[in-house]
Design a protein around this motif. Structure first.
Motif, PDB file in Angstrom:
ATOM      1  N   GLU A   5       0.696  -1.225   0.187  1.00  0.00           N
ATOM      2  CA  GLU A   5      -0.018  -0.272   0.022  1.00  0.00           C
ATOM      3  C   GLU A   5       0.972   1.190   0.164  1.00  0.00           C
ATOM      4  N   GLN A   8       2.111   1.736  -3.499  1.00  0.00           N
ATOM      5  CA  GLN A   8       0.964   2.370  -4.289  1.00  0.00           C
ATOM      6  C   GLN A   8       0.572   4.016  -4.171  1.00  0.00           C
ATOM      7  N   ALA A   9       0.859   4.262  -2.742  1.00  0.00           N
ATOM      8  CA  ALA A   9       0.764   5.595  -2.374  1.00  0.00           C
ATOM      9  C   ALA A   9       1.967   6.572  -3.017  1.00  0.00           C
ATOM     10  N   SER A  11       3.555   5.684  -5.703  1.00  0.00           N
ATOM     11  CA  SER A  11       3.574   5.789  -6.997  1.00  0.00           C
ATOM     12  C   SER A  11       2.529   6.845  -7.483  1.00  0.00           C
ATOM     13  N   LYS A  12       1.556   6.922  -6.809  1.00  0.00           N
ATOM     14  CA  LYS A  12       0.504   8.038  -7.180  1.00  0.00           C
ATOM     15  C   LYS A  12       1.002   9.400  -6.840  1.00  0.00           C
ATOM     16  N   PHE A  13       2.102   9.629  -5.782  1.00  0.00           N
ATOM     17  CA  PHE A  13       2.569  10.928  -5.610  1.00  0.00           C
ATOM     18  C   PHE A  13       3.354  11.343  -6.872  1.00  0.00           C
ATOM     19  N   LEU A  15       3.325   9.991  -9.932  1.00  0.00           N
ATOM     20  CA  LEU A  15       2.599  10.269 -10.921  1.00  0.00           C
ATOM     21  C   LEU A  15       1.981  11.688 -11.158  1.00  0.00           C
ATOM     22  N   GLN A  16       1.940  12.283  -9.962  1.00  0.00           N
ATOM     23  CA  GLN A  16       1.400  13.790 -10.002  1.00  0.00           C
ATOM     24  C   GLN A  16       2.444  14.854  -9.804  1.00  0.00           C
ATOM     25  N   ALA A  46       6.100   3.390 -12.287  1.00  0.00           N
ATOM     26  CA  ALA A  46       5.327   4.845 -12.180  1.00  0.00           C
ATOM     27  C   ALA A  46       6.260   5.753 -12.678  1.00  0.00           C
ATOM     28  N   TYR A  50       5.692   7.837 -16.003  1.00  0.00           N
ATOM     29  CA  TYR A  50       5.655   9.319 -16.015  1.00  0.00           C
ATOM     30  C   TYR A  50       6.703   9.905 -16.846  1.00  0.00           C
TER      31      TYR A  50
END
Length: 298
Positions: A5, A8-9, A11-13, A15-16, A46, A50
């Motif tokens: 988890e 995943q968190a 990776s989201k950061f 990508l943004q 990620a 990106y």
């Protein structure tokens, strides 16, 4: 939160991440994972996503220019220089060089010669020459790459990226544009993407996408390569100029109307502050006309 988890968190950061700030974000998420080996292995997909989406550039080994790393730049599976380890390779059409790309260090390595499809190369080269002239006139430190579309004759991809990083003044920005030139269908389709991040005493991001779909004028496909290519870049230049003008007008409108509506133009007294006398003011007395207020006796 279990390790998966956290990955995943993280990776989201990533990508943004705003333009030019992915290393800062990566350093921040290290605190979430607390294990560099796990972090690098977990967020590599990620990072790859990106980099390809953002048109990250690579210094081509042995050359004095940069090339865009993107899906269009990927060497087709089963290509003549595909490695046994299955690692992706990308290529620079300008130098006919393929290379492996490290998505963590952003370095190109292990260059090899790569020959493009002979039938597509004359017009691709003409587009590239016109595109290089265009960006030298309109983009500071911009990079352009022109690719043939594998498996489709008379179809080309033009990609442009320009970055401006100014951390001393707390802002960064990236311009990306991509155009698919289809000589058979006689069309140019594409998109312009602009990302700007301003973070002095706040955190504001602008992200815009503008799509383009145009018909090619008659005679372009049948005219000599250099002439047709210059006409296509003239069309692109006109569209990008119109879009930049519309952005400038939007910024002006926001400054004159939108932002002003968020706060009062004058204090509640409806009188402007006399800054020449500001040191002589007595808060609560001068501003309230001498009646009550802070410091008044009760």
């Amino acid at each position: 939160m279990d390790p998966q988890e956290r990955i995943q968190a993280a990776s989201k950061f990533l990508l943004q991440s705003p333009p030019g700030e992915i290393n800062d974000v990566l350093n921040d998420v290290r605190n979430i994972i607390s294990d560099d080996d796990t972090l690098q292995a977990g967020v590599l997909p990620a990072l790859q996503e990106y980099n390809l989406a953002q048109f990250i550039t690579a210094s081509v080994p042995g050359r004095q220019h940069q090339s865009i790393v993107s899906e269009a730049a990927r060497v087709p599976s089963g290509g003549e220089d595909e490695e046994a380890d299955g690692e992706d390779r990308f290529w620079d059409p300008r130098s006919r060089t393929s290379f492996k790309f490290d998505h963590l260090t952003l370095e190109a390595k292990e260059p090899q010669s790569y020959e493009p499809e002979a039938e597509s190369e004359p017009f691709r080269t003409a587009l590239e020459t016109s595109a290089l002239t265009y960006i030298s006139a309109h983009f500071h430190d911009g990079v352009v790459s022109v690719f043939p579309t594998h498996g489709a004759l008379n179809k080309y991809v033009i990609q442009v990226v320009a970055n401006k990083y100014n951390p001393a003044n707390f802002w960064s920005g990236r311009w990306r544009s991509e155009y698919i030139v289809d000589l058979e269908a006689r069309t140019i389709t594409g998109r312009i993407l602009v990302n700007v991040h301003y973070y002095e005493q706040g955190n504001v991001q602008l992200s815009t996408t503008h799509t383009i779909s145009l018909e090619l004028p008659s005679g372009i496909a049948s005219s000599p390569e250099a002439s047709s290519a210059s006409k296509i870049l003239a069309i692109i230049s006109d569209e990008e100029t119109k879009y930049q003008t519309s952005l400038n007008e939007s910024y002006q409108d926001m400054g004159d109307k939108t932002f002003k509506s968020l706060r009062r133009a004058l204090p509640m007294t409806r009188a402007k502050l006399d800054w020449d006398k500001v040191l002589g003011y007595k808060l609560g007395v001068e501003l309230s006309g001498g009646k009550g207020g802070f410091g008044a006796s009760t």
